[in-house]
Motif scaffolding. Structure first.
Motif, PDB file in Angstrom:
ATOM      1  N   GLN A 175      16.819 -15.768 -51.535  1.00 54.40           N
ATOM      2  CA  GLN A 175      16.361 -17.069 -51.057  1.00 54.40           C
ATOM      3  C   GLN A 175      14.894 -17.210 -51.453  1.00 54.40           C
ATOM      4  O   GLN A 175      14.075 -16.314 -51.224  1.00 54.40           O
ATOM      5  CB  GLN A 175      16.502 -17.196 -49.546  1.00 54.40           C
ATOM      6  N   ARG A 176      14.538 -18.332 -52.033  1.00 48.14           N
ATOM      7  CA  ARG A 176      13.181 -18.552 -52.534  1.00 48.14           C
ATOM      8  C   ARG A 176      12.307 -19.179 -51.456  1.00 48.14           C
ATOM      9  O   ARG A 176      12.741 -20.084 -50.737  1.00 48.14           O
ATOM     10  CB  ARG A 176      13.226 -19.458 -53.762  1.00 48.14           C
ATOM     11  N   ASP A 210       6.693 -15.328 -58.295  1.00 48.85           N
ATOM     12  CA  ASP A 210       6.235 -16.202 -59.368  1.00 48.85           C
ATOM     13  C   ASP A 210       4.921 -16.847 -58.934  1.00 48.85           C
ATOM     14  O   ASP A 210       4.904 -17.761 -58.107  1.00 48.85           O
ATOM     15  CB  ASP A 210       7.301 -17.272 -59.648  1.00 48.85           C
ATOM     16  N   PHE A 223       5.699 -18.605 -55.489  1.00 42.11           N
ATOM     17  CA  PHE A 223       7.042 -18.499 -54.929  1.00 42.11           C
ATOM     18  C   PHE A 223       7.420 -17.018 -54.863  1.00 42.11           C
ATOM     19  O   PHE A 223       7.024 -16.227 -55.711  1.00 42.11           O
ATOM     20  CB  PHE A 223       8.066 -19.239 -55.801  1.00 42.11           C
ATOM     21  N   GLU A 246      10.929 -14.366 -53.600  1.00 41.02           N
ATOM     22  CA  GLU A 246      12.326 -14.281 -53.167  1.00 41.02           C
ATOM     23  C   GLU A 246      12.494 -13.158 -52.151  1.00 41.02           C
ATOM     24  O   GLU A 246      11.828 -12.121 -52.254  1.00 41.02           O
ATOM     25  CB  GLU A 246      13.240 -14.011 -54.365  1.00 41.02           C
TER      26      GLU A 246
END
Length: 577
Positions: A490-491, A526, A533, A535
């Protein structure tokens, strides 16, 4: 030069003789004469373990009037451990000044006891910022006569978010006081403090800026993440009588690693922010007494830690900020001794050690993780050396009188074996399990080319499967591999990016510490210019969402929310840093 060349009072000089102090370190040699004159403010820049406490402690004691029962000197430092260490050093220096009282003031301990020490007439207070302000606010501590003020480990205090506390402390100091600022590095925040609160300060810098201690060797081991623990075990088994610190990134990783080491028979324990003050005191007491030989710690928990005789520092995880590496490695090689700092790095993380080399002015010596036969040979020879140096003193001999009668019989029984066979059986019997554990040990070294540089400090182009690429950071940035494969990721969006001078490790640390999850539950990260972002495994999504509401990262509030396909709103203009 010797300490006798300084114009110190006789009582202090006598105490230094008892302590065995003869030749001052470079920071002491340059700082003490200036601080004894007490004509101006002072900035001393020197690495951890170079004797800064003595450099400011002796002049402060020299200037104190023991007959005046008021606080005349204040030392502000970042952590409880450093506060207690400085207090102990001061008491040693003032051994022959019975009227001089020194009070340590820190959080996590009885305020009543500290108040009583101050009310008895303490002339010097050694304090952490929070508790110092608390006692000032209660009207217990009057700094109106505190004419000598030391800020020790100023860079560490700023890293820990004490900037506002330092500003408030200065509001309570008298006009005309002398401020002596000591720090290992001089970041912008420390420079601002010097500019705002120090006047015409004399600056002394020992060593080049951000330079690591000269007597520390830096070894690098390149190993895949799955083999990091095995590599650590082999290094510990090969290093006989190591007394050291192991640094991990998060509290949960620290605890897990310490528990794993204990299960495998190593005398280890953990030091991190989840421990109560009593637990922390117990761990530190055992470590100082060396009943614990290996202390696994986070950077925050180890700040200000000063333990004599640390031989090894192991970076199980590299720090987020390259400059933190200098603070870590500075825990060894103290008081002129030598030490070893070790970094365990994945192949894709070599760019980070290159950055540390450049910014900290040091060079890593890449080593091979020892194999089973090498470890066994090292242990056997160490055991033989311990037999040669064994001290059979009179007390041991007298307690073994009962053995004297059986000893001739023992010699008679073992004589048929002969010397060589007897030695072989003794060693095999003592190390049988150890030898078996390494009998089929595989080579876990990663075969990578050493990072070398040309005359302009650049890395050469090397070829891999026929494709040219630049070793180090450029290859890493080009490939940008994910961290870990996680289940149904899930990001999440987080409102910090590279403009905030952060890297992926800072985000890992925040998520692991706040949500109390292991780093293996975090996937790709990222990082953009002004936001990022990351995860996480879907099994911990709810935990991450709840735990990171109103999160604080390195003193700044951050927004964290589940990411959508929509692009985040463009942030407004942000101030640099």
């Amino acid at each position: 030069m010797s300490f006798n060349d300084f114009a110190l009072m006789d009582e202090v000089s006598k105490a230094l003789v008892d302590l065995g102090f003869e030749t001052p370190t470079p920071i002491q040699e340059q700082a003490i004469p200036l601080l004894l004159e007490n004509k101006q403010d002072f900035v001393g820049l020197a690495q951890t373990g170079t004797g800064k406490t003595c450099a400011y402690g002796l002049p402060m004691i020299h200037h104190i009037n023991p007959s005046l029962r008021a606080v005349q000197g204040v030392v502000v430092c970042p952590t409880r451990e450093l506060c207690l260490q400085i207090t102990q050093d001061y008491k040693s220096f003032a051994k022959y000044l019975p009227a001089l009282r020194i009070a340590p003031v820190y959080g996590g301990s009885s305020m009543f006891t500290q108040i009583r020490q101050i009310e008895r007439g303490a002339q010097i207070v050694v304090a952490t910022p929070g508790r110092l302000l608390d006692l000032i606010g209660r009207g217990v501590l009057d700094l109106s006569k505190a004419m000598q003020v030391v800020l020790d480990e100023a860079d560490e205090m700023l890293n820990m978010g004490f900037k506002e506390d330092i500003d408030a402390i200065f509001e309570n100091l008298p006009e005309g006081r002398r401020v002596w600022l000591f720090s290992a590095t001089m970041p912008a925040g420390v420079r601002d403090i010097a500019k705002n609160y120090l006047k015409d300060a004399e600056e002394v810098r020992i060593g080049q800026r951000n330079e690591a201690a000269a007597k520390i060797s830096h070894h690098l081991y390149v190993v895949h993440d799955k083999n990091k623990y095995e590599a650590l075990r082999r290094i510990l088994d090969y290093t006989v009588d190591a007394f050291g610190l192991i640094f991990c990134r998060t509290r949960i990783d620290t605890q897990e690693l310490a528990e794993r080491l204990v299960r495998d028979g190593y005398p280890a324990d953990a030091l991190h922010g989840d421990l109560s003050q009593n637990q922390r005191d117990t761990v530190m007491r055992k470590f100082r007494q060396k009943s614990i030989k290996i202390l696994v710690a986070t950077d925050v928990a180890a700040r200000g830690l000063d333990v004599e005789g640390i031989t090894h520092v192991v970076n199980f995880d590299l720090p987020d900020d390259p400059m933190v590496y200098t603070h870590r490695s500075g825990r060894t090689a103290r008081a002129g001794k030598s030490g070893l700092s070790i970094a365990l790095v994945q192949p894709r993380g070599r760019y980070r050690t290159n950055d540390i080399e450049r910014r900290c002015r040091l060079r890593f010596d890449q080593k091979k993780i020892p194999d089973g036969p090498a470890i066994c040979r090292r242990r056997l020879l160490a055991y033989a050396d311990s037999l040669l140096t064994m001290d059979l003193d009179e007390s041991t001999a007298s307690s073994s009188e009962d053995m004297d009668a059986v000893f001739p019989k023992l010699v008679e029984m073992l004589e048929p074996l002969g010397k060589d066979e007897l030695i072989r059986r003794v060693w095999m019997g003592r190390f049988e399990d150890f030898l078996k554990s390494y009998r089929r040990a595989e080579d876990i070294n990663v075969q990578t080319p050493l990072a070398r540089r040309d005359n302009r400090g650049r890395e050469p182009m090397v070829r891999k499967r026929g494709v040219p690429f630049a070793a180090g950071r450029r290859d890493f940035e080009a490939k940008r591999p994910g961290r870990f494969p996680v289940t149904q990721p899930q990001r999440f969006f987080i409102s910090v990016g590279r403009i905030d001078h952060l890297n992926e490790g800072a985000i890992v640390r925040l998520v692991c510490d706040q949500a109390n999850i292991p780093s293996r539950m975090i996937g790709d990260i990222d990082m953009k210019r002004e936001f990022s972002f990351f995860e996480v495994d879907r099994r911990v999504v709810d935990k991450v969402r709840r735990s990171l509401k109103g999160a604080i990262l390195d003193g700044r509030p951050v927004q964290v929310r589940e990411a959508t396909d929509e692009k985040p709103a463009k942030p407004g203009k942000r101030k640099k840093g």
